[in-house]
Design a protein around this motif. Sequence first.
Motif, PDB file in Angstrom:
ATOM      1  N   SER A  74      18.910   1.288 -27.951  1.00 12.46           N
ATOM      2  CA  SER A  74      18.793   2.280 -27.343  1.00 12.46           C
ATOM      3  C   SER A  74      19.891   3.373 -27.296  1.00 12.46           C
ATOM      4  CB  SER A  74      18.378   2.246 -25.663  1.00 12.46           C
ATOM      5  OG  SER A  74      19.587   1.604 -25.108  1.00 12.46           O
ATOM      6  N   ASN A  75      19.567   4.589 -27.143  1.00 11.65           N
ATOM      7  CA  ASN A  75      20.433   5.704 -27.032  1.00 11.65           C
ATOM      8  C   ASN A  75      21.566   5.517 -26.029  1.00 11.65           C
ATOM      9  OD1 ASN A  75      21.159   8.829 -25.980  1.00 11.65           O
ATOM     10  ND2 ASN A  75      21.081   8.605 -28.200  1.00 11.65           N
ATOM     11  N   SER A  76      21.264   5.240 -24.701  1.00  7.34           N
ATOM     12  CA  SER A  76      21.887   5.091 -23.564  1.00  7.34           C
ATOM     13  C   SER A  76      23.065   3.957 -23.806  1.00  7.34           C
ATOM     14  CB  SER A  76      21.194   4.641 -22.195  1.00  7.34           C
ATOM     15  OG  SER A  76      20.699   3.345 -22.440  1.00  7.34           O
ATOM     16  N   PHE A  77      22.627   2.722 -24.638  1.00  3.21           N
ATOM     17  CA  PHE A  77      23.436   1.550 -24.726  1.00  3.21           C
ATOM     18  C   PHE A  77      24.684   2.294 -25.869  1.00  3.21           C
ATOM     19  CE2 PHE A  77      24.995  -2.105 -26.818  1.00  3.21           C
ATOM     20  CZ  PHE A  77      24.947  -3.082 -25.630  1.00  3.21           C
ATOM     21  N   PHE A  78      23.914   2.806 -26.961  1.00  2.00           N
ATOM     22  CA  PHE A  78      24.788   3.490 -28.048  1.00  2.00           C
ATOM     23  C   PHE A  78      25.858   4.249 -27.432  1.00  2.00           C
ATOM     24  CE2 PHE A  78      25.462   7.226 -30.694  1.00  2.00           C
ATOM     25  CZ  PHE A  78      26.272   6.794 -31.593  1.00  2.00           C
ATOM     26  N   ASN A  79      25.433   5.204 -26.189  1.00  2.00           N
ATOM     27  CA  ASN A  79      26.640   5.858 -25.811  1.00  2.00           C
ATOM     28  C   ASN A  79      27.701   5.217 -24.996  1.00  2.00           C
ATOM     29  OD1 ASN A  79      25.547   8.297 -26.590  1.00  2.00           O
ATOM     30  ND2 ASN A  79      24.219   8.545 -24.762  1.00  2.00           N
ATOM     31  N   LEU A  80      27.192   4.004 -24.328  1.00  2.00           N
ATOM     32  CA  LEU A  80      28.271   3.170 -23.528  1.00  2.00           C
ATOM     33  C   LEU A  80      29.212   2.534 -24.523  1.00  2.00           C
ATOM     34  CD1 LEU A  80      25.640   1.490 -21.020  1.00  2.00           C
ATOM     35  CD2 LEU A  80      27.419   3.066 -20.365  1.00  2.00           C
ATOM     36  N   VAL A  81      28.681   2.207 -25.723  1.00  2.00           N
ATOM     37  CA  VAL A  81      29.643   1.521 -26.753  1.00  2.00           C
ATOM     38  C   VAL A  81      30.529   2.518 -27.275  1.00  2.00           C
ATOM     39  CG1 VAL A  81      29.469   0.673 -29.131  1.00  2.00           C
ATOM     40  CG2 VAL A  81      27.932  -0.459 -27.609  1.00  2.00           C
ATOM     41  N   GLN A  82      30.210   3.658 -27.549  1.00  2.00           N
ATOM     42  CA  GLN A  82      31.103   4.690 -27.965  1.00  2.00           C
ATOM     43  C   GLN A  82      32.049   5.125 -26.653  1.00  2.00           C
ATOM     44  OE1 GLN A  82      28.771   8.229 -29.665  1.00  2.00           O
ATOM     45  NE2 GLN A  82      29.459   7.357 -31.274  1.00  2.00           N
ATOM     46  N   ASP A  83      31.672   5.027 -25.523  1.00  2.00           N
ATOM     47  CA  ASP A  83      32.595   5.276 -24.449  1.00  2.00           C
ATOM     48  C   ASP A  83      33.601   4.096 -24.042  1.00  2.00           C
ATOM     49  OD1 ASP A  83      31.456   7.920 -24.514  1.00  2.00           O
ATOM     50  OD2 ASP A  83      30.133   7.464 -22.909  1.00  2.00           O
ATOM     51  N   SER A  84      33.276   3.147 -24.814  1.00  2.00           N
ATOM     52  CA  SER A  84      33.974   1.783 -24.268  1.00  2.00           C
ATOM     53  C   SER A  84      35.586   1.766 -24.608  1.00  2.00           C
ATOM     54  CB  SER A  84      33.387   0.670 -25.038  1.00  2.00           C
ATOM     55  OG  SER A  84      33.552   0.743 -26.506  1.00  2.00           O
ATOM     56  N   SER A  85      36.094   0.983 -24.234  1.00  2.00           N
ATOM     57  CA  SER A  85      37.742   1.201 -24.503  1.00  2.00           C
ATOM     58  C   SER A  85      37.920   0.848 -25.861  1.00  2.00           C
ATOM     59  CB  SER A  85      38.346   0.230 -23.497  1.00  2.00           C
ATOM     60  OG  SER A  85      38.268  -1.150 -23.458  1.00  2.00           O
ATOM     61  N   PHE A  86      37.156   0.357 -26.582  1.00  3.52           N
ATOM     62  CA  PHE A  86      37.525  -0.144 -27.993  1.00  3.52           C
ATOM     63  C   PHE A  86      37.590   1.043 -28.940  1.00  3.52           C
ATOM     64  CE2 PHE A  86      35.618  -3.695 -25.850  1.00  3.52           C
ATOM     65  CZ  PHE A  86      36.341  -4.654 -25.993  1.00  3.52           C
ATOM     66  N   ASN A  87      38.141   0.706 -30.199  1.00  3.22           N
ATOM     67  CA  ASN A  87      38.640   1.803 -31.086  1.00  3.22           C
ATOM     68  C   ASN A  87      37.244   2.155 -31.865  1.00  3.22           C
ATOM     69  OD1 ASN A  87      39.724   3.670 -32.491  1.00  3.22           O
ATOM     70  ND2 ASN A  87      41.130   2.305 -33.676  1.00  3.22           N
ATOM     71  N   ASN A 139      29.327  -6.314 -27.132  1.00  2.00           N
ATOM     72  CA  ASN A 139      29.609  -7.666 -26.439  1.00  2.00           C
ATOM     73  C   ASN A 139      30.221  -7.287 -24.946  1.00  2.00           C
ATOM     74  OD1 ASN A 139      28.598  -9.018 -28.377  1.00  2.00           O
ATOM     75  ND2 ASN A 139      30.619 -10.084 -28.823  1.00  2.00           N
ATOM     76  N   HIS A 140      31.098  -6.314 -24.860  1.00  2.00           N
ATOM     77  CA  HIS A 140      31.581  -6.002 -23.646  1.00  2.00           C
ATOM     78  C   HIS A 140      30.609  -5.127 -22.613  1.00  2.00           C
ATOM     79  CE1 HIS A 140      34.670  -4.811 -20.850  1.00  2.00           C
ATOM     80  NE2 HIS A 140      34.164  -3.693 -20.985  1.00  2.00           N
ATOM     81  N   VAL A 141      29.793  -4.219 -23.582  1.00  2.00           N
ATOM     82  CA  VAL A 141      28.927  -3.476 -22.700  1.00  2.00           C
ATOM     83  C   VAL A 141      27.561  -4.463 -22.202  1.00  2.00           C
ATOM     84  CG1 VAL A 141      26.943  -1.764 -22.818  1.00  2.00           C
ATOM     85  CG2 VAL A 141      29.184  -1.369 -23.974  1.00  2.00           C
ATOM     86  N   LEU A 142      27.192  -5.524 -22.938  1.00  2.00           N
ATOM     87  CA  LEU A 142      26.270  -6.653 -22.365  1.00  2.00           C
ATOM     88  C   LEU A 142      26.838  -7.147 -21.300  1.00  2.00           C
ATOM     89  CD1 LEU A 142      24.910  -7.970 -25.909  1.00  2.00           C
ATOM     90  CD2 LEU A 142      23.751  -6.411 -24.156  1.00  2.00           C
ATOM     91  N   MET A 143      28.096  -7.404 -21.311  1.00  2.00           N
ATOM     92  CA  MET A 143      28.703  -8.327 -20.176  1.00  2.00           C
ATOM     93  C   MET A 143      28.972  -7.414 -18.989  1.00  2.00           C
ATOM     94  SD  MET A 143      31.532 -10.739 -21.867  1.00  2.00           S
ATOM     95  CE  MET A 143      32.356  -9.508 -22.662  1.00  2.00           C
ATOM     96  N   THR A 144      29.389  -6.265 -19.088  1.00  2.00           N
ATOM     97  CA  THR A 144      29.744  -5.520 -18.027  1.00  2.00           C
ATOM     98  C   THR A 144      28.574  -4.377 -17.466  1.00  2.00           C
ATOM     99  OG1 THR A 144      30.776  -3.797 -19.126  1.00  2.00           O
ATOM    100  CG2 THR A 144      32.144  -5.706 -18.542  1.00  2.00           C
ATOM    101  N   GLN A 145      27.670  -4.081 -18.233  1.00  2.00           N
ATOM    102  CA  GLN A 145      26.827  -2.809 -17.772  1.00  2.00           C
ATOM    103  C   GLN A 145      25.355  -3.587 -17.952  1.00  2.00           C
ATOM    104  OE1 GLN A 145      27.815   0.239 -16.998  1.00  2.00           O
ATOM    105  NE2 GLN A 145      29.990  -0.288 -17.471  1.00  2.00           N
ATOM    106  N   ASN A 146      25.075  -4.635 -17.971  1.00  2.00           N
ATOM    107  CA  ASN A 146      23.676  -5.215 -18.049  1.00  2.00           C
ATOM    108  C   ASN A 146      23.075  -4.745 -17.158  1.00  2.00           C
ATOM    109  OD1 ASN A 146      23.446  -7.700 -16.196  1.00  2.00           O
ATOM    110  ND2 ASN A 146      25.557  -8.000 -17.355  1.00  2.00           N
ATOM    111  N   SER A 147      23.504  -4.856 -15.744  1.00  2.00           N
ATOM    112  CA  SER A 147      22.859  -4.368 -14.607  1.00  2.00           C
ATOM    113  C   SER A 147      22.120  -3.040 -14.791  1.00  2.00           C
ATOM    114  CB  SER A 147      23.778  -4.244 -13.195  1.00  2.00           C
ATOM    115  OG  SER A 147      24.512  -3.189 -13.520  1.00  2.00           O
ATOM    116  N   ASN A 148      22.359  -2.338 -15.641  1.00  2.00           N
ATOM    117  CA  ASN A 148      21.478  -0.825 -15.856  1.00  2.00           C
ATOM    118  C   ASN A 148      20.328  -1.096 -16.423  1.00  2.00           C
ATOM    119  OD1 ASN A 148      24.245   0.486 -15.038  1.00  2.00           O
ATOM    120  ND2 ASN A 148      24.770   0.782 -17.275  1.00  2.00           N
TER     121      ASN A 148
END
Length: 200
Positions: A74-87, A139-148
């Motif tokens: 999804s687009n929202s998940f893609f945005n969360l990945v881009q906004d994550s702390s990873f490079n 993986n990080h987004v799935l662990m920390t943002q799955n409640s969305n």
Amino acid sequence: MEFNQFIKTKKQTLICFFLVFLLLGAAYTAVQTFKYSARSKVLVIQEGASGVDPFAVSRSVEYLSSLFSQVVYSNSFFNLVQDSSFNVDRTYFKGDSIKQMKLWRKTVSAKSMENSGMINITVYHPSSYQAKQIALAVNHVLMTQNSNYQGIGSSVKITVIDEPLVSNYPTQPNVIINFGLVVVLSLIFGLAYIYIFPEE
């Protein structure tokens, strides 16, 4: 024996078809972008389910793993990945949102394993470093943002059971599969040709 003899007499024709398809296959492979893969595995867990029918819990976890495997695209998940702390290199996903999502769906693959609650995640990228960074971010987004993406709340946990493992060599395009197709197609077209045109 007659068929074998006929094939022997047309051996040069079959070899020509093979060489033609080999050149086409090599050209097709060469124009594609070579990408490394980073593979990882996560497990969906539903906590606080004591006293609940184990079958119902199993079905719930299976549903959630299937849901999350689709959410990844999804687009929202893609945005969360881009906004994550990873490079994650934002410049790789160029163009408007349509082009970005088209490339994103080619970059990431998420497949839930039936009756297990596990999700296999694979990331493809021309850079092995970026492949790992994106895999870690997913993986990080799935662990920390799955409640969305689920209404059960904090009882749902996602844990990484296999950290991202990056391939030593590019895995896309698959050279072995491409060569196999060359052999099969050259054989099919070659046999069809000598069957339709059996004359010398």
